[in-house]
Structure formats: C-alpha cells, structure tokens
Design a protein around this motif. Sequence first.
Motif, PDB file in Angstrom:
ATOM      1  N   HIS A  20       0.859  -1.195   0.000  1.00  0.00           N
ATOM      2  CA  HIS A  20       0.000   0.000   0.000  1.00  0.00           C
ATOM      3  C   HIS A  20       0.892   1.241   0.000  1.00  0.00           C
ATOM      4  O   HIS A  20       0.921   1.997   0.980  1.00  0.00           O
ATOM      5  CB  HIS A  20      -0.922   0.010   1.224  1.00  0.00           C
ATOM      6  N   PRO A  21       1.617   1.494  -1.079  1.00  0.00           N
ATOM      7  CA  PRO A  21       2.647   2.540  -1.049  1.00  0.00           C
ATOM      8  C   PRO A  21       2.110   3.966  -0.950  1.00  0.00           C
ATOM      9  O   PRO A  21       2.752   4.818  -0.330  1.00  0.00           O
ATOM     10  CB  PRO A  21       3.394   2.331  -2.377  1.00  0.00           C
ATOM     11  N   LEU A  22       0.956   4.262  -1.540  1.00  0.00           N
ATOM     12  CA  LEU A  22       0.457   5.633  -1.539  1.00  0.00           C
ATOM     13  C   LEU A  22      -0.385   5.968  -0.319  1.00  0.00           C
ATOM     14  O   LEU A  22      -0.251   7.040   0.267  1.00  0.00           O
ATOM     15  CB  LEU A  22      -0.377   5.893  -2.805  1.00  0.00           C
ATOM     16  N   GLU A  23      -1.268   5.054   0.072  1.00  0.00           N
ATOM     17  CA  GLU A  23      -2.224   5.359   1.130  1.00  0.00           C
ATOM     18  C   GLU A  23      -1.907   4.719   2.476  1.00  0.00           C
ATOM     19  O   GLU A  23      -2.435   5.121   3.502  1.00  0.00           O
ATOM     20  CB  GLU A  23      -3.639   4.944   0.698  1.00  0.00           C
ATOM     21  N   GLY A  24      -1.024   3.715   2.493  1.00  0.00           N
ATOM     22  CA  GLY A  24      -0.683   3.055   3.748  1.00  0.00           C
ATOM     23  C   GLY A  24      -1.761   2.086   4.201  1.00  0.00           C
ATOM     24  O   GLY A  24      -2.792   1.897   3.552  1.00  0.00           O
ATOM     25  N   TRP A  25      -1.535   1.486   5.351  1.00  0.00           N
ATOM     26  CA  TRP A  25      -2.460   0.490   5.889  1.00  0.00           C
ATOM     27  C   TRP A  25      -3.604   1.108   6.682  1.00  0.00           C
ATOM     28  O   TRP A  25      -4.589   0.446   6.987  1.00  0.00           O
ATOM     29  CB  TRP A  25      -1.691  -0.490   6.790  1.00  0.00           C
ATOM     30  N   GLY A  26      -3.475   2.367   7.038  1.00  0.00           N
ATOM     31  CA  GLY A  26      -4.506   3.023   7.847  1.00  0.00           C
ATOM     32  C   GLY A  26      -3.934   3.500   9.167  1.00  0.00           C
ATOM     33  O   GLY A  26      -3.093   2.838   9.779  1.00  0.00           O
ATOM     34  N   TRP A  27      -4.387   4.659   9.615  1.00  0.00           N
ATOM     35  CA  TRP A  27      -3.847   5.266  10.838  1.00  0.00           C
ATOM     36  C   TRP A  27      -4.302   4.496  12.082  1.00  0.00           C
ATOM     37  O   TRP A  27      -5.433   4.020  12.156  1.00  0.00           O
ATOM     38  CB  TRP A  27      -4.291   6.713  10.941  1.00  0.00           C
ATOM     39  N   SER A  28      -3.401   4.392  13.054  1.00  0.00           N
ATOM     40  CA  SER A  28      -3.782   3.842  14.358  1.00  0.00           C
ATOM     41  C   SER A  28      -3.046   4.526  15.499  1.00  0.00           C
ATOM     42  O   SER A  28      -3.475   4.450  16.639  1.00  0.00           O
ATOM     43  CB  SER A  28      -3.513   2.332  14.414  1.00  0.00           C
ATOM     44  N   GLY A  29      -1.929   5.212  15.194  1.00  0.00           N
ATOM     45  CA  GLY A  29      -1.105   5.763  16.279  1.00  0.00           C
ATOM     46  C   GLY A  29      -0.362   4.635  16.946  1.00  0.00           C
ATOM     47  O   GLY A  29       0.566   4.061  16.382  1.00  0.00           O
ATOM     48  N   GLU A  41       4.503  -1.804  20.050  1.00  0.00           N
ATOM     49  CA  GLU A  41       3.395  -0.848  20.081  1.00  0.00           C
ATOM     50  C   GLU A  41       3.551   0.238  19.028  1.00  0.00           C
ATOM     51  O   GLU A  41       2.601   0.942  18.697  1.00  0.00           O
ATOM     52  CB  GLU A  41       3.276  -0.195  21.459  1.00  0.00           C
ATOM     53  N   THR A  42       4.785   0.390  18.510  1.00  0.00           N
ATOM     54  CA  THR A  42       5.072   1.385  17.475  1.00  0.00           C
ATOM     55  C   THR A  42       6.109   0.804  16.522  1.00  0.00           C
ATOM     56  O   THR A  42       6.655  -0.277  16.753  1.00  0.00           O
ATOM     57  CB  THR A  42       5.641   2.686  18.081  1.00  0.00           C
ATOM     58  N   GLY A  43       6.404   1.570  15.465  1.00  0.00           N
ATOM     59  CA  GLY A  43       7.390   1.139  14.487  1.00  0.00           C
ATOM     60  C   GLY A  43       8.813   1.510  14.836  1.00  0.00           C
ATOM     61  O   GLY A  43       9.732   1.254  14.050  1.00  0.00           O
ATOM     62  N   LEU A  44       9.043   2.119  15.996  1.00  0.00           N
ATOM     63  CA  LEU A  44      10.382   2.491  16.472  1.00  0.00           C
ATOM     64  C   LEU A  44      11.128   3.394  15.485  1.00  0.00           C
ATOM     65  O   LEU A  44      12.358   3.441  15.465  1.00  0.00           O
ATOM     66  CB  LEU A  44      11.221   1.236  16.752  1.00  0.00           C
ATOM     67  N   ASN A  45      10.388   4.084  14.654  1.00  0.00           N
ATOM     68  CA  ASN A  45      10.920   5.117  13.764  1.00  0.00           C
ATOM     69  C   ASN A  45       9.706   5.899  13.279  1.00  0.00           C
ATOM     70  O   ASN A  45       8.878   5.361  12.536  1.00  0.00           O
ATOM     71  CB  ASN A  45      11.694   4.515  12.593  1.00  0.00           C
ATOM     72  N   ALA A  46       9.573   7.135  13.686  1.00  0.00           N
ATOM     73  CA  ALA A  46       8.346   7.885  13.412  1.00  0.00           C
ATOM     74  C   ALA A  46       8.105   8.060  11.923  1.00  0.00           C
ATOM     75  O   ALA A  46       6.966   7.963  11.450  1.00  0.00           O
ATOM     76  CB  ALA A  46       8.411   9.248  14.102  1.00  0.00           C
ATOM     77  N   PHE A  47       9.163   8.316  11.163  1.00  0.00           N
ATOM     78  CA  PHE A  47       8.992   8.582   9.737  1.00  0.00           C
ATOM     79  C   PHE A  47       8.571   7.319   8.981  1.00  0.00           C
ATOM     80  O   PHE A  47       7.655   7.359   8.149  1.00  0.00           O
ATOM     81  CB  PHE A  47      10.282   9.167   9.168  1.00  0.00           C
ATOM     82  N   LEU A  48       9.223   6.196   9.283  1.00  0.00           N
ATOM     83  CA  LEU A  48       8.818   4.944   8.660  1.00  0.00           C
ATOM     84  C   LEU A  48       7.440   4.516   9.148  1.00  0.00           C
ATOM     85  O   LEU A  48       6.633   3.957   8.391  1.00  0.00           O
ATOM     86  CB  LEU A  48       9.860   3.859   8.951  1.00  0.00           C
ATOM     87  N   ASP A  49       7.158   4.792  10.422  1.00  0.00           N
ATOM     88  CA  ASP A  49       5.854   4.453  10.998  1.00  0.00           C
ATOM     89  C   ASP A  49       4.733   5.191  10.266  1.00  0.00           C
ATOM     90  O   ASP A  49       3.688   4.612   9.927  1.00  0.00           O
ATOM     91  CB  ASP A  49       5.844   4.821  12.484  1.00  0.00           C
ATOM     92  N   VAL A  50       4.931   6.485  10.007  1.00  0.00           N
ATOM     93  CA  VAL A  50       3.940   7.262   9.261  1.00  0.00           C
ATOM     94  C   VAL A  50       3.799   6.732   7.840  1.00  0.00           C
ATOM     95  O   VAL A  50       2.685   6.595   7.313  1.00  0.00           O
ATOM     96  CB  VAL A  50       4.323   8.750   9.249  1.00  0.00           C
ATOM     97  N   TYR A  51       4.931   6.427   7.208  1.00  0.00           N
ATOM     98  CA  TYR A  51       4.904   5.867   5.847  1.00  0.00           C
ATOM     99  C   TYR A  51       4.118   4.552   5.840  1.00  0.00           C
ATOM    100  O   TYR A  51       3.298   4.300   4.947  1.00  0.00           O
ATOM    101  CB  TYR A  51       6.341   5.639   5.369  1.00  0.00           C
ATOM    102  N   PHE A  52       4.340   3.733   6.855  1.00  0.00           N
ATOM    103  CA  PHE A  52       3.673   2.442   6.944  1.00  0.00           C
ATOM    104  C   PHE A  52       2.162   2.605   7.130  1.00  0.00           C
ATOM    105  O   PHE A  52       1.361   1.921   6.481  1.00  0.00           O
ATOM    106  CB  PHE A  52       4.264   1.653   8.114  1.00  0.00           C
ATOM    107  N   GLN A  53       1.763   3.540   7.988  1.00  0.00           N
ATOM    108  CA  GLN A  53       0.343   3.703   8.297  1.00  0.00           C
ATOM    109  C   GLN A  53      -0.409   4.567   7.295  1.00  0.00           C
ATOM    110  O   GLN A  53      -1.601   4.342   7.037  1.00  0.00           O
ATOM    111  CB  GLN A  53       0.176   4.316   9.702  1.00  0.00           C
ATOM    112  N   GLY A  73       1.121   5.835   4.099  1.00  0.00           N
ATOM    113  CA  GLY A  73       1.643   5.843   2.749  1.00  0.00           C
ATOM    114  C   GLY A  73       2.474   7.067   2.430  1.00  0.00           C
ATOM    115  O   GLY A  73       2.785   7.894   3.299  1.00  0.00           O
ATOM    116  N   LEU A  74       2.813   7.206   1.150  1.00  0.00           N
ATOM    117  CA  LEU A  74       3.680   8.290   0.713  1.00  0.00           C
ATOM    118  C   LEU A  74       3.040   9.652   0.950  1.00  0.00           C
ATOM    119  O   LEU A  74       3.713  10.606   1.357  1.00  0.00           O
ATOM    120  CB  LEU A  74       4.003   8.122  -0.781  1.00  0.00           C
ATOM    121  N   ILE A  75       1.734   9.761   0.706  1.00  0.00           N
ATOM    122  CA  ILE A  75       1.058  11.050   0.893  1.00  0.00           C
ATOM    123  C   ILE A  75       1.093  11.474   2.358  1.00  0.00           C
ATOM    124  O   ILE A  75       1.397  12.627   2.692  1.00  0.00           O
ATOM    125  CB  ILE A  75      -0.394  10.964   0.390  1.00  0.00           C
ATOM    126  N   GLY A  76       0.797  10.542   3.251  1.00  0.00           N
ATOM    127  CA  GLY A  76       0.860  10.852   4.671  1.00  0.00           C
ATOM    128  C   GLY A  76       2.267  11.185   5.131  1.00  0.00           C
ATOM    129  O   GLY A  76       2.470  12.099   5.941  1.00  0.00           O
TER     130      GLY A  76
END
Length: 438
Positions: free
Chosen positions: A304-313, A334-346, A348-351
């Motif tokens: 899901h490169p553009l939109e991500g999997w969905g926000w959860s925090g 509980e988190t991705g241990l990297n805020a930037f990758l975590d945002v990309y994961f949740q 996507g690129l736009i987020g």
Amino acid sequence: MNSRAHSPELPRALMRLFRGPHFATALTQATIATAFGSVFLRGLVGWPGLIGVLGGLVVLAAFSLVARRKQIEWHGLLPISILVFLGWCALSLLWTGYPFATAIGLIYQLAFAFLALYIVLARTMIQIVRATGDVLRALLATSLALEIVAGLLLDAPIRFLDIQGHLDELGPIQGIFGSRNALGFAALIAGVTFVIELRTRSVRRGVGIVSLIGATACLLLTGSPVIFIVAVFVGLAGLALTWLRNTPQPRRRLLQFALLGVTVVAGVVAFLTRGAIVEALNARSEFGVRATLWREMWRLVGLHPLEGWGWSGLWPGSATPYGWLDFSTRRHYETGLNAFLDVYFQLGLIGFLSFLVLVVLAFWRSWVLASNKRTLIYAWAPLILVVLIVTSLAESTVLVEAGWLLLLICALTAAQGKSWRSGLQPRPRPPETDDGAE
C-alpha cells in the motif's frame, strides 16, 4: 425563591473560573502531566482510567475556550500542514482494514491536538516552559524515588509500573515512563527546559540547578545509546543557536546557510558511517532489533505505497498487519520504532510527505524566531524539536501522547510568529514576560 435569585450567579462564577489564569495554569500542567505520565496512569488505572482523564481535560479545555472566546485571536494560528496531516489520518478510515482501531487512534490523536491548541491559546511561551518544567520536575523526582524503593530498599521490581529495580547496578532505569528510552526522552526534554528556565531566571537558581542535576542523573542512568546520540545533537544545536543569536544581523543569513550546509554534510557522513557509530556506542543489539522490524515494515509498505495500511497511532497488535509483524519478528511492538517509517507504513507516501512538511515547517519557523528574537525563551521550541526529530529516527514518540503534544505546541507557537497568513491581517501581540507572571 432564594435559589432562583442566586441561579444566574453560578454561570458567571463558572465563567470567571474557566477564564482565570490559575485555571489555565492548572489545566496546562494537568495536560502535560497526562501526556508524559500516560504509561504511569495506564499502570495505575488502566486504559479506561487514562481515557477518562483525557476526556475530562478536553471538556474542561472546551469550557475554558468558550469563556475566553472574546480574548482569542485565531487568525493565522492553525498551520495548514497540521490540518492536512490530520485530514489524511481521518481519510484513512475509508480504506483501513481495522476501522475501529483507526477511529480510536484518531480520537486519541485529536484529543491531544485540541489540548495543544488550548495550551497555545491560553498560555504565553514563558508560561508553557514553566508548566513543562514544573511537571517534569515532579515526574522525574517520582521516577527516582520509585527506583530507589525498587532498587535499594526492596531490591525487587515493581511490575505493574515496569520498574525493574536496577538502580543498585547503576541502571538501566525506566522510572514511571515504561522504558529507558522514554525516561531518557523525558529527561532530555526536562534538561532543555531547565536550562532555559535558568537562563531566563524563571525559577530560583537553586531550584534550577538541582533540577538540572536530577535530569542529568536520570539521563545517564538510562544507559540508552539512542538518547545519548540525541543529547549530542541537542548540544550542537544549542551551540549553533547561541552562535547565531550573537552574530550581527547582516551576517546572520549567511551563517544560517552555512550551518544548513554543514548539517546536511554531517547527516550524510553519519548515514554512511552509521555502522561504526553503532559499534562505538556498543548498541548493535538494540539497533539490530529495530533493523529487523524496519526491514519487515518496508516490505509490507510496498503493498500500500500511496495510502498506507490506515492510521492507528499506537499499534493494534491483533489487527493485520501488526499481528504478522509481531509473529515474524517474535516480539511485540506498540510502534514502528521510527516515526517517519511508521507514518509511511500507516499513511503511505502522501501521509509521509504531509508529516514531513509539518515537521520541517515547524522547525524552520521556530529556528528563525529563536535566531531573531531578543528573548531567549524562543530557543525552547527549536531545541525541543531537535529532541523530537532525532529521537524519531529510533522511536515513534513524536506520533503519540507527549511527543505529539510537544510537536503541535512548537508548531502552533512558531506559526503565531512566522505563518505567511499572519501578514494578511496585522494584529497586536501581547508582550512576553520572562518572569512567568500570571
């Protein structure tokens, strides 16, 4: 008859209470304490108790804003970057595979965003710094006291607070923050705040020095390589900002560009030599755990490169793909241990791009303000943002609770002084005071 005669007085009395500076001070301190003490509160009263506290703070802040509505100037306050990021988080409800967790995460995020907005509207910069300092003094003192009880007096862990009781071995300690990195993060934020308080004479010198010693002790006792690296960056940023502030105005812009160039080169060199840095800090095991998680996250981002999997925090461990990440790495996160990758994961690129713009604009605006304003209190925001940004490379602290609250406070205060929209309608600014007076 008597009660009828006095009934109109009650709303007016409440309005005076909600409009008063003492109420705003108490609510600001309670909000910051809840954000930094969320792990402690969850250990004491669980998630329902924490949500209840947070909901109560939101209701009180709303009443206070209504009472202060004639004094509030909204023009140019809300940065578009924040609205875009929050809007994209909300839109992820349309495609997320875990809509309930996304809705809960979004409400949790918006609650802290609303409280950050209240703090910036109700308090001046010096008052925000004072409130942060007062809260962190209490939380760090509580952490050290409980570590002494667990590590020296009882010689046993306090499990429901995740305090391991290693003070007799000089650490690592966690305090009431749940992990050594979280304690180190709080201690570093406290250290920056205490230095600013001392330099602006916002607290008595003895209180400031003892507070700074306590924060340094907590920082060292965490034994966290991540936080030690962040502390180095904060120290360098502080020196650079001092240099800028002492440089005559005509040469300041040239120095800004020179510092930017040095920062970019240093960042590239640090990235290319990251293996040697990790080895020198004896942190291979800690960063190895993160690298394993990041590789698996990066693989799943491609679905899901553009939109991500969905926000959860904070991650919903039972939902896909988070359950798979726990299974494949054989650890719970509980988190991705990297805020930037975590945002990309949740998101996507736009987020990711919207979050990057939010962070960069907040830092640039606060840095320029701190460089040009006479009062030192403006140096607090960019130094706090340095802590948040560098920590974000190894933790996702900036996305939730205390980190998210601080990011928005810094972004909103910077927007008050540097937003392009502030030039569309001139408005008087109340003078800042360095004495913390109400």
